[in-house]
Write an enzyme that holds these catalytic residues in place. Structure first.
Site, PDB file in Angstrom:
ATOM      1  CD  GLU A 107       8.469 -17.525  53.918  1.00 28.31           C
ATOM      2  OE1 GLU A 107       9.678 -17.241  53.938  1.00 28.31           O
ATOM      3  OE2 GLU A 107       8.038 -18.609  53.479  1.00 28.31           O
ATOM      4  CD  GLU A 111      12.777 -14.870  53.887  1.00 32.71           C
ATOM      5  OE1 GLU A 111      12.636 -13.632  53.842  1.00 32.71           O
ATOM      6  OE2 GLU A 111      12.470 -15.620  52.939  1.00 32.71           O
ATOM      7  CG  ASP A 129      10.112  -9.973  38.239  1.00 30.03           C
ATOM      8  OD1 ASP A 129       9.423 -10.535  39.127  1.00 30.03           O
ATOM      9  OD2 ASP A 129      10.718  -8.908  38.439  1.00 30.03           O
ATOM     10  CD  GLU A 157      24.653  -8.202  54.372  1.00 26.52           C
ATOM     11  OE1 GLU A 157      24.607  -6.985  54.581  1.00 26.52           O
ATOM     12  OE2 GLU A 157      25.265  -8.720  53.415  1.00 26.52           O
TER      13      GLU A 157
END
Ligand SMILES: [Zn+2]
Length: 187
Positions: A107, A111, A129, A157
């Site tokens: 990951e 990213e 959540d 970003e």
């Protein structure tokens, strides 16, 4: 907002999540699932006599990395819902045959463009959540060993933040808690 995300409806997804993720039919035989009381929980089960399918709704494991260099922490700005434009740790859901350490390294690469080495386990969090699913988030401490910083894949970003200037919008409660835990333990 990106046009392909216009149908993302967090409230609708939250309602679906709380109703057995919206599952209605048995994935084995296609018959309608029915609520049953099993192991002290209300679950969905297939009513067919020769089918034993029970839908065990479990949180999805996810992993990510806490990367700190020169007292600044690496965060990514989300490119996809939920909470586009909000910041979080580089992290994501585990693939089927991965170990969480592999998930965390992958990951970060996907990213941020960076190659990391995990240095230790940090903490595990329960995430409730995210409107898509509940999650179990395993975070590792990591250091950069290569690559080139570049927002990619799920990130709009990528940036290093000093701890006295953290972004206001952090996407998930578990990430907010992790930021607090890190500072309490290491600073
Ligand atoms: Zn069935």
């Amino acid at each position: 907002m990106n046009d392909k995300h216009k149908n993302f409806d967090a409230e609708k997804l939250n309602r679906r999540k709380d109703r057995f993720s919206g599952y209605r039919y048995c994935p084995y035989c296609g018959k309608t699932l029915k609520e049953e009381h099993l192991d002290g929980q209300t679950r969905l089960a297939c009513g067919e006599q020769d089918c034993d399918f029970v839908f065990y709704q479990n949180p999805i494991p996810a992993a990510g990395a806490v990367i700190v260099e020169d007292d600044r922490i690496l965060m990514v700005k989300r490119a996809h819902p939920p909470r586009i434009g909000w910041w979080c740790f580089p992290a994501g859901f585990m693939e089927w045959r991965e170990h969480p350490t592999q998930t965390a390294v992958r990951e970060v690469r996907e990213e941020t463009g960076l190659e990391v080495k995990l240095t230790s386990f940090f903490e595990v969090y329960s995430g409730t959540d995210d409107p898509r699913n509940n999650a179990v988030l395993m975070l590792y401490l990591a250091e950069v060993v290569g690559g080139e910083l570049k927002a990619a894949d799920d990130a709009l970003e990528v940036a290093w933040f000093s701890f006295d200037n953290l972004p206001e919008k952090i996407a998930f409660e578990s990430h907010i808690q992790a930021l607090a835990d890190y500072q309490e333990r290491f600073r």
